[in-house]
Design an enzyme around this catalytic site. Structure first.
Site, PDB file in Angstrom:
ATOM      1  N   SER A 141      71.978  74.571 -42.493  1.00 51.94           N
ATOM      2  CA  SER A 141      71.349  73.183 -42.593  1.00 51.94           C
ATOM      3  C   SER A 141      72.842  72.067 -42.979  1.00 51.94           C
ATOM      4  O   SER A 141      73.948  72.569 -42.910  1.00 51.94           O
ATOM      5  CB  SER A 141      70.811  73.467 -44.092  1.00 51.94           C
ATOM      6  OG  SER A 141      70.558  71.986 -44.593  1.00 51.94           O
ATOM      7  N   TYR A 154      70.924  76.197 -52.966  1.00 50.13           N
ATOM      8  CA  TYR A 154      70.540  75.956 -51.512  1.00 50.13           C
ATOM      9  C   TYR A 154      71.919  75.633 -50.483  1.00 50.13           C
ATOM     10  O   TYR A 154      72.049  76.097 -49.715  1.00 50.13           O
ATOM     11  CB  TYR A 154      69.653  75.023 -51.164  1.00 50.13           C
ATOM     12  CG  TYR A 154      69.078  74.747 -49.934  1.00 50.13           C
ATOM     13  CD1 TYR A 154      68.016  75.714 -49.270  1.00 50.13           C
ATOM     14  CD2 TYR A 154      69.421  73.814 -48.958  1.00 50.13           C
ATOM     15  CE1 TYR A 154      67.474  75.489 -48.080  1.00 50.13           C
ATOM     16  CE2 TYR A 154      68.790  73.489 -47.806  1.00 50.13           C
ATOM     17  CZ  TYR A 154      68.039  74.364 -47.392  1.00 50.13           C
ATOM     18  OH  TYR A 154      67.396  74.453 -46.033  1.00 50.13           O
ATOM     19  N   ALA A 156      75.129  76.481 -51.391  1.00 50.86           N
ATOM     20  CA  ALA A 156      75.871  77.796 -51.279  1.00 50.86           C
ATOM     21  C   ALA A 156      75.332  78.837 -50.349  1.00 50.86           C
ATOM     22  O   ALA A 156      76.086  79.209 -49.690  1.00 50.86           O
ATOM     23  CB  ALA A 156      75.875  78.086 -52.817  1.00 50.86           C
ATOM     24  N   LYS A 158      73.749  78.025 -47.658  1.00 50.76           N
ATOM     25  CA  LYS A 158      73.666  77.554 -46.267  1.00 50.76           C
ATOM     26  C   LYS A 158      75.118  77.361 -45.850  1.00 50.76           C
ATOM     27  O   LYS A 158      75.554  77.749 -44.744  1.00 50.76           O
ATOM     28  CB  LYS A 158      72.838  76.295 -46.039  1.00 50.76           C
ATOM     29  CG  LYS A 158      71.376  76.409 -46.173  1.00 50.76           C
ATOM     30  CD  LYS A 158      70.785  77.201 -45.468  1.00 50.76           C
ATOM     31  CE  LYS A 158      69.438  77.358 -45.242  1.00 50.76           C
ATOM     32  NZ  LYS A 158      68.752  78.243 -44.198  1.00 50.76           N
TER      33      LYS A 158
HETATM   34  N1  LIG Z   1      62.752  71.353 -43.059  1.00 48.50           N
HETATM   35  C1  LIG Z   1      63.921  70.858 -43.074  1.00 48.50           C
HETATM   36  O1  LIG Z   1      64.171  69.803 -43.593  1.00 48.50           O
HETATM   37  C2  LIG Z   1      65.184  72.033 -43.008  1.00 48.50           C
HETATM   38  C3  LIG Z   1      66.488  71.468 -42.877  1.00 48.50           C
HETATM   39  C4  LIG Z   1      67.613  72.399 -42.804  1.00 48.50           C
HETATM   40  C5  LIG Z   1      67.428  73.673 -42.722  1.00 48.50           C
HETATM   41  N2  LIG Z   1      66.156  74.082 -42.772  1.00 48.50           N
HETATM   42  C6  LIG Z   1      66.070  75.373 -42.749  1.00 48.50           C
HETATM   43  O2  LIG Z   1      64.969  75.769 -41.643  1.00 48.50           O
HETATM   44  C7  LIG Z   1      64.592  77.292 -41.898  1.00 48.50           C
HETATM   45  C8  LIG Z   1      63.053  77.273 -41.545  1.00 48.50           C
HETATM   46  O3  LIG Z   1      62.443  76.478 -42.631  1.00 48.50           O
HETATM   47  P1  LIG Z   1      61.431  75.574 -42.464  1.00 48.50           P
HETATM   48  O4  LIG Z   1      61.753  74.173 -42.653  1.00 48.50           O
HETATM   49  O5  LIG Z   1      60.838  75.574 -41.196  1.00 48.50           O
HETATM   50  O6  LIG Z   1      60.349  75.599 -43.656  1.00 48.50           O
HETATM   51  P2  LIG Z   1      58.894  76.581 -43.657  1.00 48.50           P
HETATM   52  O7  LIG Z   1      58.645  76.604 -45.120  1.00 48.50           O
HETATM   53  O8  LIG Z   1      57.945  75.887 -42.699  1.00 48.50           O
HETATM   54  O9  LIG Z   1      59.155  78.080 -42.939  1.00 48.50           O
HETATM   55  C9  LIG Z   1      60.200  79.100 -43.705  1.00 48.50           C
HETATM   56  C10 LIG Z   1      59.372  80.177 -43.442  1.00 48.50           C
HETATM   57  O10 LIG Z   1      60.438  81.412 -43.897  1.00 48.50           O
HETATM   58  C11 LIG Z   1      59.518  82.322 -44.475  1.00 48.50           C
HETATM   59  N3  LIG Z   1      60.055  83.047 -45.907  1.00 48.50           N
HETATM   60  C12 LIG Z   1      60.634  82.519 -46.772  1.00 48.50           C
HETATM   61  N4  LIG Z   1      61.138  83.432 -47.664  1.00 48.50           N
HETATM   62  C13 LIG Z   1      60.904  84.558 -46.884  1.00 48.50           C
HETATM   63  C14 LIG Z   1      61.311  86.171 -47.209  1.00 48.50           C
HETATM   64  N5  LIG Z   1      62.071  86.495 -48.076  1.00 48.50           N
HETATM   65  N6  LIG Z   1      61.357  86.986 -45.911  1.00 48.50           N
HETATM   66  C15 LIG Z   1      60.852  86.346 -44.953  1.00 48.50           C
HETATM   67  N7  LIG Z   1      60.350  85.155 -44.629  1.00 48.50           N
HETATM   68  C16 LIG Z   1      60.447  84.419 -45.596  1.00 48.50           C
HETATM   69  C17 LIG Z   1      58.181  81.380 -45.080  1.00 48.50           C
HETATM   70  O11 LIG Z   1      57.086  82.359 -45.356  1.00 48.50           O
HETATM   71  C18 LIG Z   1      58.200  80.371 -43.986  1.00 48.50           C
HETATM   72  O12 LIG Z   1      57.133  81.139 -42.802  1.00 48.50           O
HETATM   73  C19 LIG Z   1      64.876  77.643 -43.209  1.00 48.50           C
HETATM   74  O13 LIG Z   1      66.093  78.424 -43.301  1.00 48.50           O
HETATM   75  C20 LIG Z   1      65.404  76.321 -43.986  1.00 48.50           C
HETATM   76  O14 LIG Z   1      66.427  76.450 -44.935  1.00 48.50           O
HETATM   77  C21 LIG Z   1      65.103  73.523 -42.929  1.00 48.50           C
END
Ligand SMILES: NC(=O)c1ccc[n+]([C@@H]2O[C@H](COP(=O)([O-])OP(=O)(O)OC[C@H]3O[C@@H](n4cnc5c(N)ncnc54)[C@H](O)[C@@H]3O)[C@@H](O)[C@H]2O)c1
Length: 249
Positions: A141, A154, A156, A158
């Site tokens: 991220s 978060y 830390a 990432k």
């Molecule tokens: N959405 C944003 O703005 C953003 C920005 C930067 C990084 N990210 C990163 O992108 C990645 C995906 O997130 P997203 O935005 O698609 O959110 P999201 O909530 O749509 O998807 C996250 C998925 O991770 C799964 N998950 C959570 N805990 C888990 C566990 N213990 N074991 C297995 N699966 C688990 C959830 O069930 C969910 O399906 C994450 O790592 C998030 O930190 C998101």
């Protein structure tokens, strides 16, 4: 495009958001996909959707904060498809609030999913990726590159993913296994919608996140992940690819 013909990819976080879009994108490019997520209902929806679109896919639930569950998940993918070419570590969680009010449990849960889970999956997959000269794409991220207020755990977690990506990239480069990560800014997913300034917090401290008044789509991030996972990125290793509208520029 069919950059993943004859390739097997395992995608965590495949029940939702960026993970689902990644599984769909890789399958659309002919990958055989093993979907993983702790959310069984969302996982089934993703698998059904890919099958309906003609993709080759299966999957199983896995809580990546458990090292044993990660080992079992990779073993199941190998049992099903015989090899592994690509691991996409997408699953993640976010907990936001004043650092002084973050509980030990909240801190541990973010670190154990985002950082330890990414490590456990990578450790389980690497022996198989070494056989196929495959690669890993982690989802970090912009929070792993710059400070974001009210997101100490978060950030830390990432930042740890970015550093781990670089460490593994250096360690395995000579064995032709690449390890990269993407660093998205705001992306329209359920996770992003949980972020809010905590009570008594200062919205102006989040100014760097507001550089552009737009957010990315899960499909845009999936496109970058697919590029890094493909042979087109053969010479890309250890990168932390920001996709953020210039937020961290
Ligand atoms: N959405 C944003 O703005 C953003 C920005 C930067 C990084 N990210 C990163 O992108 C990645 C995906 O997130 P997203 O935005 O698609 O959110 P999201 O909530 O749509 O998807 C996250 C998925 O991770 C799964 N998950 C959570 N805990 C888990 C566990 N213990 N074991 C297995 N699966 C688990 C959830 O069930 C969910 O399906 C994450 O790592 C998030 O930190 C998101």
């Amino acid at each position: 495009m069919s950059r993943f013909e004859d390739k097997v990819a395992l995608v965590t976080g495949a029940a939702s958001g960026i993970g689902r879009a990644t599984a769909e994108r890789l399958a659309a490019e002919q990958a055989t996909v093993f979907c993983s997520d702790v959310n069984g209902v969302g996982l089934s929806e993703t698998i059904d959707g890919i099958r309906k679109a003609g993709g080759q896919v299966t999957g199983r639930t896995c809580d990546i904060s458990s090292a044993d569950a990660c080992d079992e998940s990779v073993a199941a993918a190998i049992e099903e498809f015989g090899k592994l070419d690509v691991l996409c570590n997408v699953a993640g969680v976010g907990i936001y609030g004043h650092a002084t009010e973050l509980t030990t449990e909240q801190w541990s849960s973010v670190i154990s999913v985002n950082l330890s889970g990414t490590f456990y999956m990578s450790r389980a997959a690497l022996p198989h990726l070494l056989e196929t000269e495959g690669n890993i794409v982690n989802v970090a991220s912009t929070a792993g590159l710059v400070g974001i207020a009210y997101a100490a755990a978060y950030c830390a977690s990432k930042g740890g993913v970015v550093a781990m990506t670089k460490s593994m990239a250096v360690e395995f480069a000579h064995r032709n296994v690449r390890v990269n990560c993407v660093c998205p800014g705001g992306v329209d997913t359920p996770l992003a919608r949980t972020f809010k300034v905590p009570e008594g917090g200062r919205p102006d401290l989040l100014a760097r996140m507001m550089l552009v008044q737009k957010v990315g789509s899960p499909e845009e991030i999936a496109g970058a992940i697919a590029y890094l996972a493909s042979e087109e990125a053969r010479y890309v290793n250890g990168t932390a690819f920001a996709i953020d509208g210039g937020q961290v520029a």
